[in-house]
Design a protein around this motif. Structure first.
Motif, PDB file in Angstrom:
ATOM      1  N   GLY A 128      48.520 -43.133  11.199  1.00  0.00           N
ATOM      2  CA  GLY A 128      49.171 -43.143  11.649  1.00  0.00           C
ATOM      3  C   GLY A 128      50.565 -44.233  11.773  1.00  0.00           C
ATOM      4  O   GLY A 128      51.331 -44.148  12.475  1.00  0.00           O
ATOM      5  N   TRP A 129      49.845 -45.150  11.657  1.00  0.00           N
ATOM      6  CA  TRP A 129      50.702 -46.885  10.941  1.00  0.00           C
ATOM      7  C   TRP A 129      51.666 -46.127  10.212  1.00  0.00           C
ATOM      8  O   TRP A 129      52.867 -46.729  10.776  1.00  0.00           O
ATOM      9  CB  TRP A 129      49.882 -47.721  11.316  1.00  0.00           C
ATOM     10  CG  TRP A 129      49.472 -48.583  12.372  1.00  0.00           C
ATOM     11  CD1 TRP A 129      47.517 -48.804  11.497  1.00  0.00           C
ATOM     12  CD2 TRP A 129      49.247 -48.458  13.314  1.00  0.00           C
ATOM     13  NE1 TRP A 129      47.338 -48.904  12.655  1.00  0.00           N
ATOM     14  CE2 TRP A 129      47.998 -48.687  13.689  1.00  0.00           C
ATOM     15  CE3 TRP A 129      49.927 -49.027  13.974  1.00  0.00           C
ATOM     16  CZ2 TRP A 129      47.926 -49.450  15.280  1.00  0.00           C
ATOM     17  CZ3 TRP A 129      50.082 -48.731  15.541  1.00  0.00           C
ATOM     18  CH2 TRP A 129      48.647 -49.267  16.468  1.00  0.00           C
ATOM     19  N   ILE A 130      51.763 -45.444   9.602  1.00  0.00           N
ATOM     20  CA  ILE A 130      53.231 -45.472   8.536  1.00  0.00           C
ATOM     21  C   ILE A 130      53.555 -44.494   8.959  1.00  0.00           C
ATOM     22  O   ILE A 130      54.964 -45.014   8.999  1.00  0.00           O
ATOM     23  CB  ILE A 130      52.904 -44.652   7.900  1.00  0.00           C
ATOM     24  CG1 ILE A 130      52.329 -45.131   6.519  1.00  0.00           C
ATOM     25  CG2 ILE A 130      53.530 -43.481   6.515  1.00  0.00           C
ATOM     26  CD1 ILE A 130      51.102 -44.916   5.066  1.00  0.00           C
ATOM     27  N   VAL A 131      53.272 -43.702  10.214  1.00  0.00           N
ATOM     28  CA  VAL A 131      54.329 -42.368  11.511  1.00  0.00           C
ATOM     29  C   VAL A 131      55.039 -43.607  12.228  1.00  0.00           C
ATOM     30  O   VAL A 131      56.892 -43.756  12.399  1.00  0.00           O
ATOM     31  CB  VAL A 131      53.999 -41.730  11.925  1.00  0.00           C
ATOM     32  CG1 VAL A 131      55.002 -41.313  12.671  1.00  0.00           C
ATOM     33  CG2 VAL A 131      52.588 -40.947  11.181  1.00  0.00           C
ATOM     34  N   VAL A 132      54.176 -44.590  12.724  1.00  0.00           N
ATOM     35  CA  VAL A 132      55.331 -45.559  13.255  1.00  0.00           C
ATOM     36  C   VAL A 132      55.897 -46.320  13.057  1.00  0.00           C
ATOM     37  O   VAL A 132      57.410 -46.564  13.638  1.00  0.00           O
ATOM     38  CB  VAL A 132      53.915 -46.315  14.294  1.00  0.00           C
ATOM     39  CG1 VAL A 132      54.688 -47.671  15.264  1.00  0.00           C
ATOM     40  CG2 VAL A 132      52.716 -45.317  14.754  1.00  0.00           C
TER      41      VAL A 132
END
Length: 283
Positions: free
Chosen positions: A23-27
């Motif tokens: 999910g941090w890749i999305v952010v």
């Protein structure tokens, strides 16, 4: 900063649904996407497809040209800095746009006499005065998730008012869902930040709507400082008479709190206070 914060919360929600650490890749991708605003075609794409604006025709430019040139001279603004667009709307003011895009409504273009049209353009230009174009573009780009969430919140609120039974069902579901999430987070020792973030659907919409209304009033104040206060009051009263609007008094308090634009009476009060406009100058 408020728009960026609420947008970040929504993006983190989506990232949480995907699952961390992916999910941090999305952010990270969302934050890095801000570089797209520096592409030359970005402003045109935003104007055409997001704000649904169009470029004026040659006949429309003949009507806009003199008022626009006079306004630029009064505001000491270079001629080629901003680009005029048309919003096909019967509202008195166009949607506030970022960057170098200045929009005027179809109603203002075809209804107002030249002096009043110049005052309407002054309000639209005042959204851009006192700031840098690239900064307003960054602000708008990172505010898109929060604005999308605000639209969804308004749609749900309208649905709940029109169908009370469905409104009670949605409200009960949200309360139970939030209570369950808060209980799980607190039980497993994840701290108190996540429960607070899940309050954003209830806290963010009225705050962001108030921020939009404040921006409109600031543009009115700047237009009054340029000397268009009394004329802009006449424009507002003319729109009110043509559309049989009662200056916002007929709407409920909830609708006023969630509105993106201030009522006409609030705008008139803002112009009166900013420009010291006497009542004899209204007519």
């Amino acid at each position: 900063m408020p728009w960026f914060f609420w947008s970040l919360v929504l993006v983190v929600w989506v990232a949480g649904a995907i699952g961390f650490p992916w999910g941090w890749i999305v952010v990270a991708l969302w934050i890095l996407s801000g570089a797209l605003i520096f592409l030359p075609a970005t402003e045109d794409l935003l104007a055409r497809y997001l704000f649904r604006l169009r470029r004026p025709t040659l006949v429309e430019m003949q009507r806009l040209g003199p008022a626009w040139q006079q306004l630029l001279r009064r505001a000491s603004t270079p001629e080629g800095r901003f680009v005029l667009w048309i919003q096909d709307s019967d509202e008195v003011s166009a949607t506030a746009t970022p960057g170098h895009t200045v929009a005027v409504t179809r109603w203002a273009l075809y209804t107002l006499p030249p002096q009043h049209l110049e005052a309407a353009l002054a309000h639209e230009l005042s959204h851009h005065l006192g700031g840098r174009a690239w900064l307003s573009l960054i602000n708008f780009w990172y505010a898109i998730p929060a604005r999308g969430g605000l639209i969804v919140a308004r749609a749900v609120a309208r649905l709940m008012r029109r169908v009370p039974a469905l409104g009670c069902l949605i409200g009960g579901f949200l309360v139970l869902a939030y209570a369950g999430i808060a209980l799980v987070v607190i039980t497993f020792g994840h701290g108190y930040i996540w429960p607070l973030l899940f309050l954003t659907p209830f806290v963010a919409p009225p705050l962001l709507a108030w921020l939009n209304r404040w921006h409109v009033k600031e543009a009115d104040r700047k237009a009054a400082m340029l000397g268009y206060g009394a004329t802009l009051v006449q424009v507002l009263y003319g729109w009110q008479m043509q559309h049989q609007d009662s200056l916002g008094r007929e709407t409920s308090r909830r609708a006023q709190v969630m509105s993106n634009t201030p009522s006409l009476i609030d705008r008139v009060h803002t112009l009166e206070q900013a420009g010291g406009i006497p009542p004899q100058a209204w007519s």
